[in-house]
Design an enzyme around this catalytic site. Structure first.
Site, mmCIF file in Angstrom:
data_model
loop_
_atom_site.group_PDB
_atom_site.id
_atom_site.type_symbol
_atom_site.label_atom_id
_atom_site.label_comp_id
_atom_site.label_asym_id
_atom_site.label_seq_id
_atom_site.Cartn_x
_atom_site.Cartn_y
_atom_site.Cartn_z
ATOM 1 N N ASP A 1 -2.242 -3.880 -4.350
ATOM 2 C CA ASP A 1 -0.865 -4.295 -3.397
ATOM 3 C C ASP A 1 -1.116 -5.288 -2.695
ATOM 4 O O ASP A 1 -2.051 -5.504 -1.663
ATOM 5 C CB ASP A 1 -0.772 -3.047 -2.913
ATOM 6 C CG ASP A 1 1.001 -2.906 -2.572
ATOM 7 O OD1 ASP A 1 1.506 -4.092 -2.607
ATOM 8 O OD2 ASP A 1 1.629 -1.805 -2.615
ATOM 9 N N HIS B 1 1.619 -6.791 -0.712
ATOM 10 C CA HIS B 1 2.776 -6.837 0.169
ATOM 11 C C HIS B 1 1.879 -6.531 1.706
ATOM 12 O O HIS B 1 1.339 -5.342 1.732
ATOM 13 C CB HIS B 1 3.631 -5.683 -0.020
ATOM 14 C CG HIS B 1 4.609 -5.757 -1.340
ATOM 15 N ND1 HIS B 1 3.959 -5.605 -2.633
ATOM 16 C CD2 HIS B 1 5.422 -6.517 -1.507
ATOM 17 C CE1 HIS B 1 4.686 -5.598 -3.500
ATOM 18 N NE2 HIS B 1 5.714 -6.283 -2.910
ATOM 19 N N SER C 1 -3.739 4.323 -6.393
ATOM 20 C CA SER C 1 -4.628 3.665 -5.640
ATOM 21 C C SER C 1 -4.857 4.221 -3.903
ATOM 22 O O SER C 1 -5.831 4.408 -3.655
ATOM 23 C CB SER C 1 -4.426 2.272 -5.625
ATOM 24 O OG SER C 1 -5.117 1.489 -4.601
HETATM 25 CO CO1 B1M Z 1 7.408 -7.223 -4.102
HETATM 26 N N1 B1M Z 1 8.221 -5.461 -4.742
HETATM 27 N N2 B1M Z 1 6.471 -7.233 -5.887
HETATM 28 N N3 B1M Z 1 7.003 -8.945 -3.474
HETATM 29 N N4 B1M Z 1 8.605 -7.062 -2.834
HETATM 30 C C1 B1M Z 1 8.978 -4.710 -3.829
HETATM 31 C C2 B1M Z 1 8.071 -3.743 -3.058
HETATM 32 C C3 B1M Z 1 10.260 -4.079 -4.878
HETATM 33 C C4 B1M Z 1 10.856 -2.843 -4.321
HETATM 34 C C5 B1M Z 1 11.074 -4.900 -5.188
HETATM 35 C C6 B1M Z 1 12.419 -4.458 -6.194
HETATM 36 O O1 B1M Z 1 12.045 -4.430 -7.413
HETATM 37 N N5 B1M Z 1 13.275 -3.917 -5.799
HETATM 38 C C7 B1M Z 1 9.218 -3.899 -6.246
HETATM 39 C C8 B1M Z 1 8.477 -2.558 -6.191
HETATM 40 C C9 B1M Z 1 8.979 -1.676 -7.267
HETATM 41 C C10 B1M Z 1 8.283 -0.352 -7.309
HETATM 42 O O2 B1M Z 1 7.264 -0.227 -7.212
HETATM 43 N N6 B1M Z 1 9.165 0.739 -7.686
HETATM 44 C C11 B1M Z 1 8.299 -4.995 -5.980
HETATM 45 C C12 B1M Z 1 7.597 -5.576 -7.212
HETATM 46 C C13 B1M Z 1 7.867 -5.131 -8.616
HETATM 47 C C14 B1M Z 1 6.688 -6.579 -6.905
HETATM 48 C C15 B1M Z 1 5.886 -7.385 -8.383
HETATM 49 C C16 B1M Z 1 5.195 -6.319 -9.109
HETATM 50 C C17 B1M Z 1 6.712 -8.518 -8.937
HETATM 51 C C18 B1M Z 1 6.029 -9.298 -9.990
HETATM 52 O O3 B1M Z 1 5.106 -9.804 -10.065
HETATM 53 N N7 B1M Z 1 6.746 -8.626 -11.262
HETATM 54 C C19 B1M Z 1 4.940 -8.085 -7.391
HETATM 55 C C20 B1M Z 1 3.499 -7.146 -7.086
HETATM 56 C C21 B1M Z 1 2.281 -7.852 -6.526
HETATM 57 C C22 B1M Z 1 1.301 -7.067 -5.749
HETATM 58 O O4 B1M Z 1 1.441 -6.593 -4.719
HETATM 59 N N8 B1M Z 1 0.229 -6.755 -6.680
HETATM 60 C C23 B1M Z 1 5.482 -8.303 -6.059
HETATM 61 C C24 B1M Z 1 5.409 -9.466 -5.065
HETATM 62 C C25 B1M Z 1 5.852 -9.788 -4.054
HETATM 63 C C26 B1M Z 1 5.719 -10.924 -3.097
HETATM 64 C C27 B1M Z 1 4.282 -11.385 -3.150
HETATM 65 C C28 B1M Z 1 6.567 -12.057 -4.033
HETATM 66 C C29 B1M Z 1 6.487 -10.529 -1.929
HETATM 67 C C30 B1M Z 1 5.454 -9.958 -1.062
HETATM 68 C C31 B1M Z 1 4.869 -11.156 -0.128
HETATM 69 C C32 B1M Z 1 4.098 -10.399 1.231
HETATM 70 O O5 B1M Z 1 4.387 -9.193 1.498
HETATM 71 N N9 B1M Z 1 3.412 -11.170 2.087
HETATM 72 C C33 B1M Z 1 7.400 -9.260 -2.477
HETATM 73 C C34 B1M Z 1 8.398 -8.861 -1.609
HETATM 74 C C35 B1M Z 1 8.825 -9.985 -0.320
HETATM 75 C C36 B1M Z 1 8.980 -7.881 -1.873
HETATM 76 C C37 B1M Z 1 10.436 -7.140 -1.213
HETATM 77 C C38 B1M Z 1 11.572 -7.854 -1.708
HETATM 78 C C39 B1M Z 1 10.211 -6.871 0.344
HETATM 79 C C40 B1M Z 1 9.063 -6.528 0.971
HETATM 80 C C41 B1M Z 1 9.229 -6.339 2.428
HETATM 81 O O6 B1M Z 1 8.584 -7.301 2.864
HETATM 82 N N10 B1M Z 1 10.077 -5.549 3.012
HETATM 83 C C42 B1M Z 1 10.215 -5.488 -1.880
HETATM 84 C C43 B1M Z 1 11.686 -5.016 -1.885
HETATM 85 C C44 B1M Z 1 12.102 -4.134 -0.834
HETATM 86 O O7 B1M Z 1 11.286 -3.783 0.109
HETATM 87 N N11 B1M Z 1 13.325 -3.997 -0.479
HETATM 88 C C45 B1M Z 1 9.621 -5.777 -2.920
HETATM 89 C C46 B1M Z 1 10.362 -5.697 4.463
HETATM 90 C C47 B1M Z 1 9.240 -4.833 4.970
HETATM 91 C C48 B1M Z 1 9.516 -4.801 6.531
HETATM 92 O O8 B1M Z 1 9.589 -3.457 4.557
HETATM 93 O O9 B1M Z 1 7.307 -3.347 3.607
HETATM 94 O O10 B1M Z 1 8.863 -1.409 3.123
HETATM 95 P P1 B1M Z 1 8.365 -2.424 4.133
HETATM 96 O O11 B1M Z 1 7.648 -1.901 5.462
HETATM 97 C C49 B1M Z 1 8.413 -0.890 5.990
HETATM 98 C C50 B1M Z 1 8.231 0.597 5.688
HETATM 99 O O12 B1M Z 1 8.206 0.515 4.117
HETATM 100 C C51 B1M Z 1 7.088 0.962 6.505
HETATM 101 O O13 B1M Z 1 7.271 0.424 7.857
HETATM 102 C C52 B1M Z 1 7.950 -1.203 7.393
HETATM 103 C C53 B1M Z 1 8.944 -1.433 8.483
HETATM 104 O O14 B1M Z 1 9.543 -0.324 9.276
HETATM 105 N N12 B1M Z 1 5.655 0.957 6.244
HETATM 106 C C54 B1M Z 1 4.806 1.728 6.899
HETATM 107 C C55 B1M Z 1 5.117 -0.002 5.473
HETATM 108 N N13 B1M Z 1 3.617 0.417 5.446
HETATM 109 C C56 B1M Z 1 3.534 1.505 6.410
HETATM 110 C C57 B1M Z 1 2.709 2.162 6.529
HETATM 111 C C58 B1M Z 1 2.588 3.206 7.738
HETATM 112 C C59 B1M Z 1 3.994 3.730 8.013
HETATM 113 C C60 B1M Z 1 5.024 2.983 7.695
HETATM 114 O O15 B1M Z 1 1.718 4.123 8.063
HETATM 115 C C61 B1M Z 1 0.472 3.835 7.760
#
Ligand code: B1M
Length: 210
Positions: free
Chosen positions: A99, A101, A156
């Site tokens: 992962d 992200h 994982s």
């Molecule tokens: Co990706 N991505 N991405 N992506 N990406 C998601 C996660 C996705 C939901 C988009 C979608 O389809 N709607 C989807 C996952 C679907 C699923 O698994 N069900 C997805 C996908 C499919 C992918 C790829 C597979 C796309 C592809 O290549 N075809 C690929 C995978 C790469 C990999 O990881 N191996 C990929 C790639 C990427 C980018 C590299 C382009 C980029 C990441 C850049 C980076 O992080 N440096 C990216 C992005 C930006 C996203 C979205 C749009 C935004 C993620 C984000 O930063 N959110 C995302 C859609 C979405 O989230 N709505 C998506 C903002 C952030 C503040 O929120 O990370 O959720 P989040 O964190 C929150 C909570 O989750 C929590 O606290 C945070 C804030 O309060 N939290 C915790 C997080 N970790 C925690 C740990 C804790 C407690 C809370 O305790 C330890």
């Protein structure tokens, strides 16, 4: 358009050159940094995610949005902490193997650090071996935090949690989180705690370390 809406639009459309100025202006206007983060930047990332799901945007757009958010968070960072001195012990954090992200993980690290922990951030794509090595180097670690954003990397997380539980050092608490993670999954992998967001993760870490 309100300043928060301008920030959200800049993140959504990846206007990384504008974001620093907009966030600075919002702070100067007295807007709460948490409001800028939650209602401006995190909300915009959700919109980007929804558009990606509908194939209205693609990986490059997600990437520029992520870069823009990161730049904005850098400006917010000093305003988000409570300024407390690190004294609650060490926390090792990382995004699980497979992962890449890191925005959410970075926010969790920032909030946990602000809560008073010394945070050791292992970055993204972190294997069980790398977590175990960091724990071995820091046997006094209080909290190990695993972030996971993809449903495909949930196995994982499960593997890493099992390896950590079977490791030599057992005195730390394991916390997990990330968009696809639920309390039920956290219980299944034997985590000591789960939080849905970064602020909650810091509260949880504090509670578990005391
Ligand atoms: Co990706 N991505 N991405 N992506 N990406 C998601 C996660 C996705 C939901 C988009 C979608 O389809 N709607 C989807 C996952 C679907 C699923 O698994 N069900 C997805 C996908 C499919 C992918 C790829 C597979 C796309 C592809 O290549 N075809 C690929 C995978 C790469 C990999 O990881 N191996 C990929 C790639 C990427 C980018 C590299 C382009 C980029 C990441 C850049 C980076 O992080 N440096 C990216 C992005 C930006 C996203 C979205 C749009 C935004 C993620 C984000 O930063 N959110 C995302 C859609 C979405 O989230 N709505 C998506 C903002 C952030 C503040 O929120 O990370 O959720 P989040 O964190 C929150 C909570 O989750 C929590 O606290 C945070 C804030 O309060 N939290 C915790 C997080 N970790 C925690 C740990 C804790 C407690 C809370 O305790 C330890």
């Amino acid at each position: 358009m309100s300043k928060i809406q301008e920030i959200a639009q800049a993140v959504e459309t990846g206007k990384s050159k504008l974001i620093e100025g907009l966030v600075t202006e919002a702070l100067n206007e007295g807007i709460d940094p948490l409001k800028i983060l939650n209602e401006g930047m995190i909300a915009a990332m959700s919109v980007v995610g929804e558009k990606f799901q509908k194939a209205e945007v693609f990986v490059p757009e997600m990437l520029v949005a992520a870069r823009t958010m990161k730049k904005g968070v850098e400006i917010l960072k000093p305003k988000l902490g409570d300024g407390s001195v690190a004294s609650l012990g060490k926390c090792i954090i990382g995004t699980v193997h497979g992962d890449l992200h890191d925005i959410g993980k970075n926010l969790v690290a920032l909030m946990i650090e602000s809560a008073g922990f010394n945070v050791i951030d292992l970055g993204v794509d972190v294997t069980a071996e790398a977590f175990l090595a960091a724990i071995k180097e820091n046997p006094d670690v209080k909290i190990v935090a695993l972030s996971c954003l993809l449903t495909t990397t949930m196995p994982s997380l499960k593997e890493i949690a099992a390896a950590l539980k079977a490791g030599e050092v057992k005195s730390f608490k394991l916390i997990v989180g990330g968009a696809p993670i639920t309390q039920e999954f956290a219980d299944q992998v034997g985590a000591d705690g789960y939080s849905a967001d970064a602020a909650g993760a810091a509260i949880l870490a504090k509670k578990l370390a005391s």
